[in-house]
Write a protein that holds these residues in place. Structure first.
Motif, short mmCIF file in Angstrom:
data_model
loop_
_atom_site.label_atom_id
_atom_site.label_comp_id
_atom_site.label_asym_id
_atom_site.label_seq_id
_atom_site.Cartn_x
_atom_site.Cartn_y
_atom_site.Cartn_z
N SER A 2 1.00 -1.20 0.01
CA SER A 2 0.02 0.06 -0.23
C SER A 2 0.91 1.34 -0.01
N ASP A 3 0.22 2.27 -0.49
CA ASP A 3 0.88 3.53 -0.16
C ASP A 3 1.17 4.16 1.25
N VAL A 4 2.08 4.82 1.35
CA VAL A 4 2.48 5.44 2.74
C VAL A 4 1.83 6.65 2.66
N ASN A 5 0.87 7.07 3.92
CA ASN A 5 0.23 8.14 4.00
C ASN A 5 1.39 9.14 4.73
N TRP A 9 4.04 12.84 8.96
CA TRP A 9 5.01 11.90 9.04
C TRP A 9 6.26 11.87 9.90
N GLU A 42 10.15 5.92 -6.00
CA GLU A 42 8.79 6.03 -5.68
C GLU A 42 8.62 7.04 -4.85
N GLU A 45 8.43 10.55 -5.96
CA GLU A 45 7.11 10.99 -6.36
C GLU A 45 6.22 11.54 -5.55
N HIS A 46 6.47 11.34 -4.26
CA HIS A 46 5.85 11.95 -3.15
C HIS A 46 6.33 12.95 -2.30
N TYR A 151 9.52 7.57 4.06
CA TYR A 151 8.86 6.73 2.93
C TYR A 151 9.39 5.53 2.83
N LYS A 155 7.79 1.58 3.64
CA LYS A 155 7.69 0.36 2.52
C LYS A 155 8.35 -0.70 3.03
N GLN A 158 6.56 -2.57 6.01
CA GLN A 158 5.38 -3.03 5.71
C GLN A 158 5.08 -4.59 5.39
#
Length: 160
Positions: A2-5, A9, A42, A45-46, A151, A155, A158
């Protein structure tokens, strides 16, 4: 995965520090190294470094001899003058910036010497290389102020 909220943070990173430490100590190095390049891409990108620049505002890279030569040439300064004006020797014997934020960081969070910046700056936050695993204390410290490190660690820890 899943994506990281990324909301809040910094608090999440602090809350997960023990988890990160335990995970780093047990990580399968070869498996992780294969994942890092994609996770690094990735993360960015955030994360937009220009909205943060916490690294440049609060910490200093090491300025190694090749960095000093390259930057002083770019600035058209003698190496000794560059060192006198911008650098101090730290307790580890490394040259670091005299003060924070870095003298080369602009109000817009752009680096005025970006093309010739120190190798530590170019490699930071080490989320695409083995430093992430080899220098765990640095990784854990970086996770406290760099959203990209948070981030990538999120990832990695998880459950799959």
């Amino acid at each position: 995965m899943s994506d990281v909220n990324m909301d809040n943070w910094q608090k999440k990173s602090a809350d997960h520090a023990k988890l990160y430490k335990q995970w780093l100590q047990r990580a399968d190095k070869n498996k992780v190294l294969k994942q890092l390049p994609a996770l690094h891409e990735e993360a960015f990108e955030h994360v937009d470094c220009l909205t943060c620049a916490a690294c440049c505002k609060n910490y200093s890279p090491r300025f190694k001899t090749p960095d000093i030569k390259r930057i002083s040439k770019h600035l058209r300064m003698r190496e000794s003058d560059f060192i006198d004006k911008y650098l101090n020797l730290d307790s580890d014997g490394d040259y670091v910036v005299k003060k924070s934020p870095c003298a080369f960081l602009g109000d817009d969070n752009f680096c005025s010497i970006y093309e010739v910046r120190p190798s530590d700056c170019a490699r930071f936050p080490y989320t695409d290389e083995d430093v992430l695993l080899k220098r765990q204390q640095i990784t854990l410290k970086n996770a406290t102020f760099c959203p990209a490190v948070h981030y990538v660690l999120e990832k990695l820890v998880q459950p799959k």
